[in-house]
Scaffold this active site. Structure first.
Site, short mmCIF file in Angstrom:
data_model
loop_
_atom_site.label_atom_id
_atom_site.label_comp_id
_atom_site.label_asym_id
_atom_site.label_seq_id
_atom_site.Cartn_x
_atom_site.Cartn_y
_atom_site.Cartn_z
N HIS A 1 22.16 7.26 -19.19
CA HIS A 1 23.00 8.03 -20.10
C HIS A 1 23.67 9.14 -19.31
CE1 HIS A 1 24.44 9.91 -23.68
NE2 HIS A 1 23.61 10.93 -23.65
N CYS B 1 29.75 7.66 -23.35
CA CYS B 1 29.16 8.91 -22.84
C CYS B 1 29.75 9.31 -21.49
CB CYS B 1 27.64 8.79 -22.76
SG CYS B 1 27.04 7.45 -21.73
#
Length: 588
Positions: free
Chosen positions: A499, A286
């Site tokens: 994230h 990510c």
């Protein structure tokens, strides 16, 4: 990850309680059955694992105005339907299918009647919590890390036809030091873009060939044309030596090797209004995709202070490719201080290759200007965009070699023996910084901090074109400097709940702190199917900042109050504001 019946059952209960607003019951359940690192915390992932993803999409298409039932209720509807069909006379397949359709709609009708008799509660998304990108200056004790609260995403599977979004626009970080880590929760459930079959004319001389460019007053993608030659090699390309290949691979991945989740290319969302968004297939890379997402948005800004997204129809494939070409070229040139090395190959596809096979058939071409870099990237673009190919890895090899190789990357890092991929396949902050500012430094504060005569910690060396914000600064665990908080373009990579995602504004006033303004949020891993827009205004009560105070202890007390963590992140840059989600389900 292999989901056990117990894990699935717990997730079904959590989602049901969250869906129906049974907050006190949910809190009690969480206290008696606390989550683990392997718990399922995403609604799409849960639907996928129990086979309800297609049913959810069908129900949504039939009645977009009716809230979807919980996954548990869909399972009950499905089971009752099967029982009813099994009891039907003769087992006729046509009649059975008709009976099944009626039964499903019947079940939805009954659920809708019940739903309409109680207040509607929004559903929430719990981000997975592997480790976060914490400054290496002070590794975060596990007990002090923010923990994930509340429940699920309201996203449904994206196999339904594109529909107009409500608004005009629209993983997992790894600490740079050794910490215990948690496993990713969200699997790859996104529908992928169908790649166009095109190749470049590889016979061109880079010094004279017409270049792709996205300049002010020129739309992204202008000048880029698809040509259908059979492939070949870029002029001046040289083979990657076995020693160089092994060295870069070891510094990227260590002895663990490249995880399967990192085998993907750069390709775009097909959701209406989100065509600018890069898609992430699985948890892990990510940080790379969020960083390059920011670069793509910067290319769409066309030299301005904020991205300019088209309001008359979606981005065309040509515009998408054009923005991606400029994004990759600019990133490599920045890392190489004006020159770059691009990993390329004459192969039509790399999807069936191992990484070692890729290295054996790949070559490097050196470029010495942005124009040359854009032409070289344009010629290699089919491989970089191949969904199941090694596009991300080809980019990372190019990035490290453009920066001067492994030795120079190690000089940037506080811990030179660390790899750029952390434990369990997550990105380190060093790698994200290399993408954003061209230096593989370990921290996100401005400049250098000297702790003693033997210890120097390196941060962001100069004002950055792209920004970075982190939930960990809200909790006072790290410091994000002004170079990242006040970038040249109104785009920020966000580290929230471990994230990496992306947030941006189309209004340059956001950089000047002139309220109100809008922020847009994009998560390439979350199956996002509509634009998420925040309207940021001044809070009459001082926002979460005034309520929480300024100490580590007082900020830590905000963990359990069901406030969307993104609001905390926003207040690290604009303290004392109110965030309006404009009808989107808040992400917890």
């Amino acid at each position: 990850m292999s989901e056990t019946p117990e894990m699935i059952s717990e997730a079904l209960v959590r989602e049901y309680l969250s869906k129906h607003g049974l907050d006190s019951t949910l809190k009690k359940f969480e206290s008696e059955k606390p989550r683990s690192s392997s718990s399922i915390s995403n609604r799409n992932a849960l639907r996928k694992v129990v086979g309800m993803d297609k049913m959810a999409a069908k129900l949504k298409r039939r009645s977009e105005d009716t809230p979807l039932p919980s996954t548990l209720e869909m399972l009950v509807i499905s089971q009752l339907t099967k029982l009813k069909v099994a009891a039907a006379a003769g087992g006729d397949s046509v009649g059975g299918e008709k009976e099944r359709r009626v039964s499903v709609e019947d079940g939805m009708s009954r659920l809708s009647t019940v739903d309409n008799q109680r207040p509607t509660k929004p559903s929430f998304l719990a981000q997975p919590s592997p480790n976060a990108a914490v400054s290496a200056a002070s590794p975060l004790p596990s007990a002090a890390r923010p923990r994930t609260t509340a429940a699920f995403s309201a996203n449904h599977e994206s196999d339904e036809p594109p529909r107009k979004p409500r608004n005009m626009f629209a993983e997992s970080a790894e600490p740079t030091r050794a910490h215990p880590t948690r496993s990713p929760v969200r699997p790859a459930t996104t529908d992928m873009m169908v790649m166009e079959d095109f190749d470049e004319d590889f016979g061109e001389d880079l010094s004279t060939a017409p270049m792709f460019s996205t300049r002010p007053n020129q739309p992204p993608g202008a000048g880029f044309q698809d040509r259908h030659s059979r492939g070949g090699e870029l002029p001046g390309a040289v083979a990657i030596s076995p020693e160089e290949g092994r060295s870069v691979k070891m510094h990227l991945f260590g002895r663990m090797g490249a995880p399967a989740s990192w085998k993907q290319g750069f390709f775009f969302s097909q959701e209406r209004g989100l065509e600018y968004g890069l898609v992430q297939k699985e948890g892990g890379p990510c940080g790379i995709l969020a960083g390059m997402q920011a670069r793509v948005l910067q290319a769409l800004a066309g030299g301005g202070r904020a991205p300019v997204l088209p309001n008359k129809g979606p981005l065309s494939p040509e515009q998408q490719r054009g923005a991606l070409i400029e994004a990759i070229a600019a990133c490599l040139i920045q890392a190489g201080a004006g020159q770059a090395s691009l990993m390329t190959s004459s192969e039509r596809s790399t999807s069936d290759f191992s990484l070692d096979q890729l290295l054996r058939c790949s070559k490097l071409v050196k470029v010495r200007s942005v124009a040359e870099a854009e032409r070289a990237v344009s010629a290699t673009l089919p491989l970089l965009m191949e969904e199941d190919g090694w596009g991300i890895i080809m980019f990372l090899f190019s990035l490290v070699l453009s920066h001067g190789g492994v030795d120079q990357v190690k000089k940037d890092m506080d811990e030179p023996d660390n790899t750029l991929m952390g434990m369990h396949g997550y990105c380190t902050q060093d790698l994200v910084n290399l993408i954003l500012c061209g230096h593989a430094v370990t921290n996100v504060f401005d400049g250098i901090k000297t702790l003693d005569e033997h210890t120097t910690l390196k941060g962001i060396p100069a004002p950055s074109q792209i920004g970075f914000l982190s939930l960990f600064e809200w909790y006072k665990y790290i410091e994000v400097g002004d170079y990242y908080k006040n970038p040249q373009c109104a785009i920020w990579v966000v580290c929230c709940e471990s994230h990496f995602t992306c947030m941006f504004s189309t209004d340059p006033q956001a950089l000047k702190d002139n309220l109100p303004f809008d922020l847009y949020y994009y998560d390439g891993l979350a199956n996002q199917n509509e634009v998420i827009k925040f309207t940021v205004t001044k809070s009459p009560t001082g926002g979460h900042t005034a309520k929480a105070g300024e100490t580590i202890g007082s900020r830590g007390n905000t963990e359990g109050d069901l406030t969307p963590p993104l609001e905390f992140v926003i207040e690290t840059r604009w303290p004392g504001v109110n965030v309006d989600w404009n009808g989107s389900d808040p992400i917890l």
